[in-house]
Write an enzyme that holds these catalytic residues in place. Structure first.
Site, PDB file in Angstrom:
ATOM      1  N   GLU A   1      -2.177  11.006   2.731  1.00 65.19           N
ATOM      2  CA  GLU A   1      -3.198  11.304   3.731  1.00 65.19           C
ATOM      3  C   GLU A   1      -3.125  12.785   4.099  1.00 65.19           C
ATOM      4  OE1 GLU A   1      -3.435   7.265   6.336  1.00 65.19           O
ATOM      5  OE2 GLU A   1      -1.499   8.286   6.370  1.00 65.19           O
TER       6      GLU A   1
ATOM      7  N   GLU B   1       0.847  -1.202   0.000  1.00 65.47           N
ATOM      8  CA  GLU B   1       0.000   0.000   0.000  1.00 65.47           C
ATOM      9  C   GLU B   1       0.876   1.244   0.000  1.00 65.47           C
ATOM     10  OE1 GLU B   1      -2.848   2.071   3.336  1.00 65.47           O
ATOM     11  OE2 GLU B   1      -3.096  -0.086   3.019  1.00 65.47           O
TER      12      GLU B   1
ATOM     13  N   ASP C   1       0.240   5.469   0.482  1.00 64.35           N
ATOM     14  CA  ASP C   1      -0.794   6.396   0.946  1.00 64.35           C
ATOM     15  C   ASP C   1      -0.390   7.853   0.811  1.00 64.35           C
ATOM     16  OD1 ASP C   1      -2.267   4.212   1.790  1.00 64.35           O
ATOM     17  OD2 ASP C   1      -1.629   4.367   3.877  1.00 64.35           O
TER      18      ASP C   1
END
Length: 208
Positions: free
Chosen positions: A18, A14, A16
């Site tokens: 954010e 993953e 990310d």
């Protein structure tokens, strides 16, 4: 708000982006994270040099077998390098999808959870434009070997992201990355001795 690439399952990979927000008048925080084989806790945070709520900006990922590069408006802000030759796992053999959502993280995000979401401003809306994916399409069910065979450049097919010139940053990009990290980085898991009394092994080798 969360934007991510992710595979499936407990041992997923993953990447990310954010957006954590901040107290009024302070720069917005952008956190990046990398999961490899289901293991995350590789957070880095920076103050953005603009207000992301005022206009559209480009947030992108370059992912190949040699590196993962996080970019904002084509400026690299983080590089995760393949160091498998040093025994460090690298996310390269799982098919990934692209996801985005708005989620409540006020138990930890802003000032460690001290600043809570003001629900009087709801509903919260995120808008997108210029959404593009330039990638090798690969079913989730295929094996790692099949992914490597299908999605690597060969004499019969060429993928621009798999070319040797994309194996590392250009000189200009390297200078951009140094500038971003010198002026805007506010947290790096590699220097958090409270969380990691023993420095994570990849931190000993990453240049950035």
């Amino acid at each position: 708000m969360l934007m991510q690439m992710s595979s499936e399952g407990p041992y997923h990979n993953e990447f990310d982006f954010e957006f954590l927000g901040n107290t009024t008048g302070e720069p917005y925080l952008l956190q990046t994270n990398v999961y490899v084989n289901g293991v995350g806790n590789r957070e880095q945070r920076m103050n953005l040099w603009f207000d992301p709520t005022k206009d559209f900006h480009s947030y992108s990922l370059l992912w190949n077998q040699r590196q993962v590069v996080f970019l904002v408006d084509e400026t690299p802000i983080r590089v995760h390098t393949n160091m498998e030759h040093k025994g460090i796992p690298f996310p390269k053999d799982q098919a990934m999808g692209v996801y985005s959502s708005i989620w409540n993280a006020d138990d930890w995000a802003t000032q460690g959870g001290l600043v809570k979401t003001d629900w009087s401003h709801a509903p919260f809306v995120a808008s997108y434009k210029g959404f593009e994916i330039d990638a090798c399409e690969c079913p989730v069910s295929v094996t790692a070997d099949e992914i490597a065979k299908k999605c690597s450049s060969s004499a019969e097919k060429r993928f621009w992201w798999d070319e040797p010139t994309m194996s590392e940053l250009s000189l200009h990009q390297s200078h951009q990355l140094v500038w971003v990290r010198a002026n805007h980085l506010v947290y790096d898991y590699c220097t958090d001795t409270a969380r990691f009394p023993v420095k994570p092994v990849e931190c000993e080798h990453h240049r950035h």
